[in-house]
Design an enzyme around this catalytic site. Structure first.
Site, mmCIF file in Angstrom:
data_model
loop_
_atom_site.group_PDB
_atom_site.id
_atom_site.type_symbol
_atom_site.label_atom_id
_atom_site.label_comp_id
_atom_site.label_asym_id
_atom_site.label_seq_id
_atom_site.Cartn_x
_atom_site.Cartn_y
_atom_site.Cartn_z
ATOM 1 N N LYS A 184 0.880 -1.174 0.000
ATOM 2 C CA LYS A 184 0.000 0.000 0.000
ATOM 3 C C LYS A 184 0.910 1.213 0.000
ATOM 4 O O LYS A 184 1.407 1.644 1.039
ATOM 5 C CB LYS A 184 -0.877 -0.018 1.250
ATOM 6 C CG LYS A 184 -2.227 0.691 1.126
ATOM 7 C CD LYS A 184 -2.149 2.151 0.723
ATOM 8 C CE LYS A 184 -1.840 3.064 1.898
ATOM 9 N NZ LYS A 184 -1.547 4.453 1.443
ATOM 10 N N GLU A 259 9.388 1.759 11.163
ATOM 11 C CA GLU A 259 10.440 2.734 10.838
ATOM 12 C C GLU A 259 9.766 4.097 10.888
ATOM 13 O O GLU A 259 9.016 4.440 9.972
ATOM 14 C CB GLU A 259 10.997 2.473 9.437
ATOM 15 C CG GLU A 259 11.567 1.076 9.218
ATOM 16 C CD GLU A 259 12.920 0.866 9.875
ATOM 17 O OE1 GLU A 259 13.457 1.826 10.451
ATOM 18 O OE2 GLU A 259 13.419 -0.257 9.820
ATOM 19 N N CYS A 293 13.913 11.173 6.788
ATOM 20 C CA CYS A 293 13.744 10.725 8.174
ATOM 21 C C CYS A 293 15.032 10.898 8.972
ATOM 22 O O CYS A 293 14.991 11.202 10.164
ATOM 23 C CB CYS A 293 13.269 9.282 8.220
ATOM 24 S SG CYS A 293 14.367 8.145 7.357
ATOM 25 N N GLU A 391 9.232 16.963 14.579
ATOM 26 C CA GLU A 391 9.725 16.708 13.222
ATOM 27 C C GLU A 391 9.009 17.645 12.245
ATOM 28 O O GLU A 391 7.802 17.551 12.048
ATOM 29 C CB GLU A 391 9.463 15.247 12.835
ATOM 30 C CG GLU A 391 10.120 14.862 11.529
ATOM 31 C CD GLU A 391 9.801 13.427 11.102
ATOM 32 O OE1 GLU A 391 8.650 12.992 11.275
ATOM 33 O OE2 GLU A 391 10.716 12.768 10.583
HETATM 34 P P1 NAD Z 1 2.366 8.807 7.171
HETATM 35 O O1 NAD Z 1 2.485 8.106 8.484
HETATM 36 O O2 NAD Z 1 1.396 9.900 7.024
HETATM 37 O O3 NAD Z 1 1.979 7.748 6.016
HETATM 38 C C1 NAD Z 1 2.775 6.623 5.725
HETATM 39 C C2 NAD Z 1 1.900 5.555 5.099
HETATM 40 O O4 NAD Z 1 0.956 5.109 6.064
HETATM 41 C C3 NAD Z 1 1.070 6.026 3.897
HETATM 42 O O5 NAD Z 1 1.048 5.003 2.933
HETATM 43 C C4 NAD Z 1 -0.301 6.247 4.501
HETATM 44 O O6 NAD Z 1 -1.345 6.118 3.569
HETATM 45 C C5 NAD Z 1 -0.355 5.109 5.523
HETATM 46 N N1 NAD Z 1 -1.298 5.291 6.619
HETATM 47 C C6 NAD Z 1 -1.719 6.455 7.183
HETATM 48 N N2 NAD Z 1 -2.613 6.199 8.160
HETATM 49 C C7 NAD Z 1 -2.758 4.846 8.226
HETATM 50 C C8 NAD Z 1 -3.548 3.970 9.035
HETATM 51 N N3 NAD Z 1 -4.356 4.442 9.989
HETATM 52 N N4 NAD Z 1 -3.452 2.650 8.827
HETATM 53 C C9 NAD Z 1 -2.613 2.161 7.878
HETATM 54 N N5 NAD Z 1 -1.871 2.934 7.077
HETATM 55 C C10 NAD Z 1 -1.927 4.262 7.251
HETATM 56 O O7 NAD Z 1 3.838 9.239 6.786
HETATM 57 P P2 NAD Z 1 4.292 10.145 5.561
HETATM 58 O O8 NAD Z 1 3.843 11.536 5.831
HETATM 59 O O9 NAD Z 1 3.886 9.461 4.291
HETATM 60 O O10 NAD Z 1 5.882 10.032 5.651
HETATM 61 C C11 NAD Z 1 6.694 10.874 6.394
HETATM 62 C C12 NAD Z 1 7.099 10.222 7.701
HETATM 63 O O11 NAD Z 1 7.795 9.005 7.453
HETATM 64 C C13 NAD Z 1 8.056 11.077 8.520
HETATM 65 O O12 NAD Z 1 7.664 11.041 9.863
HETATM 66 C C14 NAD Z 1 9.394 10.362 8.343
HETATM 67 O O13 NAD Z 1 10.340 10.569 9.358
HETATM 68 C C15 NAD Z 1 8.965 8.946 8.268
HETATM 69 N N6 NAD Z 1 9.998 8.122 7.640
HETATM 70 C C16 NAD Z 1 10.710 7.256 8.418
HETATM 71 C C17 NAD Z 1 11.723 6.488 7.853
HETATM 72 C C18 NAD Z 1 12.520 5.521 8.686
HETATM 73 O O14 NAD Z 1 13.145 4.652 8.105
HETATM 74 N N7 NAD Z 1 12.526 5.615 9.996
HETATM 75 C C19 NAD Z 1 12.000 6.605 6.486
HETATM 76 C C20 NAD Z 1 11.256 7.499 5.726
HETATM 77 C C21 NAD Z 1 10.240 8.245 6.322
#
Ligand code: NAD
Length: 498
Positions: A184, A259, A293, A391
């Site tokens: 997804k 992550e 991240c 963040e």
């Molecule tokens: P997000 O949490 O908004 O979304 C990530 C994914 O989760 C998307 O596909 C979204 O549709 C899905 N999602 C959202 N709500 C959900 C739910 N209730 N149930 C299941 N899936 C759901 O994150 P984002 O804004 O897309 O990405 C940015 C974030 O990702 C930042 O916080 C960044 O630090 C983090 N990040 C972490 C790493 C790591 O390796 N630690 C790497 C890259 C990004």
């Protein structure tokens, strides 16, 4: 070559389920926008619960009855190597789509995409060489050995900040270890996930082994997390989303790899190599448009060099080139989406309200249609301020100072997150000492974020649970089974014997 403000469209995108590109069950779509112009690029089939059910059923069938997990290892790995080769053939196209979709500069997306094919090759090699069991001999009675079996249907949920690279970072180990997959992808960045489906389709994997369901997190993602036939969820995204997913996966007792977000410190000591530390600081916060991240979003400079370092930093930040993400010379592009742009800009106001000083610049008129935030540094920051603790996930650097090593460590650790950390010093003992004391999953001494795929990737505290990468990912994507074999007539109690 700059594409100016021309309107770029792409064909509409379907879901990929059971080896076919299909519309969503209810026929809904959502719109995908170009962050550089905020014009519509295309429409995306919007998967919901019914589509997730269909994809999971296909993946389950492929896992239970298909040849994927039972075929010869060499045969399965041949598919994985083929995916890597096909990605290499498409590097330019994938990089283009990624930049168009996310606003990430094309020079950076090219590098990311090359890493994506390496993710597949690397995991094929890892499975061939490191997916190993152990054997324990117990006196002369037993030989006990472990084997690794694929977990089942893997639910992979990914963010938009480095979409293709992060999707392949999960898909490669999940498939190589014999699982079937429902991916997804993030709703803000569907283009390259669709291309991954096309590549995998072309590689000819058995039907149902790999599926992509586009859609929103709260509907499609949620249905995947709650589905009883999905064994594990590998998630990359925000900390709050991770916490919701863990709660929602509890009823079906799933393994979750998390992550999550970060707010990583970079500590620059007086004795550091000034120029290299400066390069690393600037690159570490402004590459990937600051939507990274592991970005070093909190800079701590030792007082002895603070004036010189801040002066040099100001000059560099003022000259970081913003522009068209499809232009080779662009260093910082527009942020992914208007919604995210609003969030990042709100922090500039918060910084002022908190009493810090925001050093930024005007966005040129020609870029005003896009979601541009100029490379920005914030000075006079206290570590307790929201801009130092939360963040922001944009091209915004909070600058602070420290007196000595003890204070540097205290400030670096005084935060909920624990993803990465960077230490700059020419004192070898101090480099190790400080790195060992920073509460984070990944530390670099005298280096920017340079990854070695064999090493564990992940964060501590609010930045994650578990480690992916190298053989560490095997813990998550496989079940370890122990088989006890009696090799002699060991005693067995004789209950009920007369
Ligand atoms: P997000 O949490 O908004 O979304 C990530 C994914 O989760 C998307 O596909 C979204 O549709 C899905 N999602 C959202 N709500 C959900 C739910 N209730 N149930 C299941 N899936 C759901 O994150 P984002 O804004 O897309 O990405 C940015 C974030 O990702 C930042 O916080 C960044 O630090 C983090 N990040 C972490 C790493 C790591 O390796 N630690 C790497 C890259 C990004």
């Amino acid at each position: 070559m700059a594409k100016a403000l021309e309107h770029i469209t792409q064909p509409d995108i379907s879901l990929y389920i059971n080896g076919e590109f299909v519309g969503s069950e209810a026929g809904q779509t959502f719109e995908n926008y170009n962050p550089y112009t905020n014009e519509k690029i295309n429409a995306i089939a919007e998967g919901r619960k019914d589509d997730i059910n269909k994809a999971v059923a296909a993946a389950r069938e492929a896992f239970d009855h298909g040849p994927w997990r039972t075929m010869k290892l060499t045969e399965r790995m041949a598919y994985i190597y083929r995916i890597a080769d096909l990605i290499d053939e498409e590097v330019e196209k994938i990089a283009y789509l990624e930049s168009l979709d996310t606003g990430l500069p094309i020079k950076q997306t090219r590098a990311m995409v090359s890493r994506a094919s390496e993710n597949f090759r690397f995991y094929a090699r890892m499975v061939e060489s490191r997916l190993i069991g152990e054997a324990y001999q117990v006196d002369e009675h037993f030989i006990n050995y472990t084997i690794n079996v694929p977990a089942g249907v893997a639910g992979l949920i990914t963010p938009w900040n480095a979409p293709f690279m992060l999707e392949t970072w999960k898909v490669a180990p999940a498939l190589a270890t014999g699982n079937t997959v429902v991916l997804k992808p993030a709703e803000f960045s569907p283009l390259s996930a669709n291309l991954l489906a096309e590549v995998i389709d072309k590689a000819g994997l058995p039907k149902g082994v790999f599926n992509v369901v586009h859609g929103y997190g709260e509907t499609a993602g949620d249905a995947l997390v709650k589905h009883p036939d999905v064994q594990l969820i590998s998630f990359t995204g925000e900390t709050t989303t991770g916490s919701t997913i863990i709660k929602n996966s509890a009823d079906t007792l799933k393994a979750c790899s998390m992550e999550l977000g970060g707010k990583s410190p970079i500590l620059v000591f007086d004795d550091a190599d000034f120029d290299r530390a400066l390069d690393a600081t600037v690159w570490g916060i402004f590459s990937f448009n600051g939507e990274r991240c592991t970005a070093n979003s909190r800079l701590f400079i030792q007082e002895g060099m603070k004036d010189r370092f801040i002066a040099a930093l100001k000059e560099r930040v003022a000259n970081v080139r913003i522009g068209d993400p499809l232009d080779d010379t662009t260093e910082v592009g527009p942020l992914i989406h208007k919604e995210h742009y609003d969030k990042v800009v709100s922090y500039l106001q918060i910084a002022q309200d908190e009493g810090a000083e925001v050093l930024t610049r005007e966005i040129p008129e020609e870029f005003k249609k896009g979601n541009f935030v100029a490379p920005t540094m914030i000075v006079n920051v206290e570590n307790s301020m929201r801009i130092a603790q939360e963040e922001i996930f944009g091209p915004v650097l909070s600058v602070m100072t420290f007196r000595d090593e003890a204070e540097a460590i205290k400030l670096a650790n005084d935060i909920d997150y624990g993803l990465a950390g960077y230490v700059w010093t020419n004192d070898i003992k101090r480099g190790h000492r400080v790195a060992q004391q920073i509460e984070a999953g990944m530390l670099w001494v005298n280096a920017q974020n340079v990854r070695d795929l064999r090493t564990p990737f992940g964060g501590s505290k609010a930045s994650g649970i578990g480690r992916e990468g190298g053989h560490y990912g095997f813990e998550f994507y496989t079940e370890k089974k122990i088989i006890h074999v009696s090799i002699a007539d060991h005693p067995i109690q004789q209950f009920g014997k007369q």
